[in-house]
Design a protein around this motif. Structure first.
Motif, PDB file in Angstrom:
ATOM      1  N   LYS A   1       8.858   5.264  -1.869  1.00 41.03           N
ATOM      2  CA  LYS A   1       9.194   5.960  -0.634  1.00 41.03           C
ATOM      3  C   LYS A   1      10.707   6.128  -0.506  1.00 41.03           C
ATOM      4  O   LYS A   1      11.443   5.158  -0.310  1.00 41.03           O
TER       5      LYS A   1
ATOM      6  N   GLY B   1       4.656   1.330   1.274  1.00 39.87           N
ATOM      7  CA  GLY B   1       5.515   1.829   0.208  1.00 39.87           C
ATOM      8  C   GLY B   1       6.708   0.953  -0.107  1.00 39.87           C
ATOM      9  O   GLY B   1       7.119   0.088   0.669  1.00 39.87           O
TER      10      GLY B   1
ATOM     11  N   PRO C   1       3.019   6.994  -6.228  1.00 33.20           N
ATOM     12  CA  PRO C   1       2.585   7.130  -4.828  1.00 33.20           C
ATOM     13  C   PRO C   1       3.139   6.076  -3.882  1.00 33.20           C
ATOM     14  O   PRO C   1       3.181   6.307  -2.667  1.00 33.20           O
ATOM     15  N   THR C   2       3.581   4.910  -4.377  1.00 33.59           N
ATOM     16  CA  THR C   2       4.117   3.897  -3.461  1.00 33.59           C
ATOM     17  C   THR C   2       5.640   3.946  -3.354  1.00 33.59           C
ATOM     18  O   THR C   2       6.233   3.160  -2.613  1.00 33.59           O
TER      19      THR C   2
ATOM     20  N   THR D   1       0.824  -1.202   0.000  1.00 33.21           N
ATOM     21  CA  THR D   1       0.000   0.000   0.000  1.00 33.21           C
ATOM     22  C   THR D   1       0.861   1.256   0.000  1.00 33.21           C
ATOM     23  O   THR D   1       2.072   1.219   0.236  1.00 33.21           O
ATOM     24  N   GLN D   2       0.202   2.360  -0.253  1.00 31.86           N
ATOM     25  CA  GLN D   2       0.895   3.646  -0.249  1.00 31.86           C
ATOM     26  C   GLN D   2       1.464   3.951   1.129  1.00 31.86           C
ATOM     27  O   GLN D   2       2.521   4.572   1.259  1.00 31.86           O
TER      28      GLN D   2
END
Length: 353
Positions: free
Chosen positions: A318, A303, A315-316, A299-300
């Motif tokens: 990091k 990440g 968005p994922t 999930t975001q």
């Protein structure tokens, strides 16, 4: 420009005087390059001065455009010059090896050559498409070990051994050396072999593995936390990683899980294409750590852990700590990389005691 450049080199190299050709030529190139580096900036000042003319706007614009074109050519020449300097340095080495062959054999010295350096936080993203197979040099000799760098001369040299070196501004932190399965092929040739790709290019695992005592961030390092051999162009569904280790997770060819990690990555690309015009830069990222966070369960909030800031806006993705720069060296005659604490360079000599 070409004729003046040739005259400059001949005069400064001292070819007619019977002097030391290689050292004089090298010095002439260094001096010329130093002067050349300042010329684009000087021409930019000329552009600014041209803007002060007011008598004829059309002629002023014409002069400014010509000055801009000249500045562009001078910048290109400066970039080409450092490649020429590298080739001349290599020719000088070969000339010395030829003249001092017996002494060289007695000393037992061999050379490693820097082909690439990756800095995951220098603002330049070496994803799946950038640099690996597009026949373009990146960076400068001066910044070769502190920013992203690729030397096409080395990239096109045949190689028997490859070393992956993690370092901090040239100070070695960890190294692994591998032997290629098939000798005599260049890195350029290997990284263009994308269809079908997924090539395990070395065999027998690392022939040398060394980590400086007290080195940090080894638990999920993409090279030094896992074993196995090197694999190039690991494409899976619409994802790709340019360099990975077989000891990490290798996704199946049709598995779209965003879960193979290493150097030169993209989660939205057609990896069998040397150049994909439909690739999404948002999902490009330079260095991803070893982890198990497969799509779509990754999930975001959790990440995908990326080193540094050199990644797209997916968005994922990091960004996180930088474990170091990663340098790729090649050699044809040494399975051992020096770990004596000396700083790295464009060329690294390995001499038997």
């Amino acid at each position: 420009m070409g004729k003046l450049f040739l005259v400059f080199l001949l005069c400064n190299a001292g070819l007619s005087s019977g002097g030391d050709i290689t050292s004089n030529l090298t010095k002439a190139l260094e001096n010329f390059h130093e002067r050349l580096r300042n010329l684009p900036e000087d021409m930019f000042e000329v552009q600014l001065d041209l803007g002060k003319f007011t008598a004829n706007e059309e002629m002023k614009q014409q002069a400014e455009n010509q000055a801009k074109q000249i500045r562009g050519k001078l910048s290109d020449m400066s970039s080409d010059m450092y490649n020429l300097r590298f080739v001349v340095d290599r020719l000088s080495e070969l000339e010395a090896e030829k003249e001092d062959d017996k002494e060289e054999v007695e000393e037992g010295c061999s050379s490693w050559y820097l082909g690439m350096n990756l800095n995951p936080s220098d603002g330049h993203i070496m994803g799946y498409e950038t640099g690996w197979s597009d026949d373009t040099s990146i960076g400068t000799l001066e910044d070769a070990l502190i920013r992203d760098y690729l030397n096409q001369t080395v990239w096109n040299m045949p190689a028997k051994y490859i070393a992956i070196v993690r370092h901090h501004q040239g100070k070695l932190d960890a190294v692994k050396v591998f032997t290629f399965k098939h000798w005599g092929l260049s890195l350029s040739h290997r990284f263009k072999d994308t269809d079908p790709g997924r090539n395990v290019v070395t065999e027998g695992g690392p022939v040398q593995e060394y980590t400086v005592p007290g080195a940090h961030n080894l638990g999920d390092d993409p090279v030094f936390s896992v074993g196995g051999d090197l694999a190039f162009n690991w494409g899976y569904s619409r994802n790709g990683a340019r360099l990975v280790l077989t000891g990490g997770h290798l996704s199946g060819a049709d598995v779209d899980d965003d879960n193979t990690h290493g150097f030169g990555n993209n989660f939205a690309i057609r990896p069998k294409m040397v150049e994909d015009p439909e690739a999404y830069p948002d999902w490009a990222h330079e260095i991803s750590n070893i982890q198990d966070c497969p799509y779509p369960s990754c999930t975001q909030r959790v990440g995908v852990k990326i080193q540094g800031t050199d990644h797209g806006s997916g968005p994922t993705l990091k960004g996180g700590p930088v474990y170091g720069n990663y340098a790729i060296y090649i050699s044809n005659d040494s399975p051992t990389f020096p770990t004596d604490g000396a700083n790295l360079g464009i060329n690294v000599e390995m001499c038997e005691n």
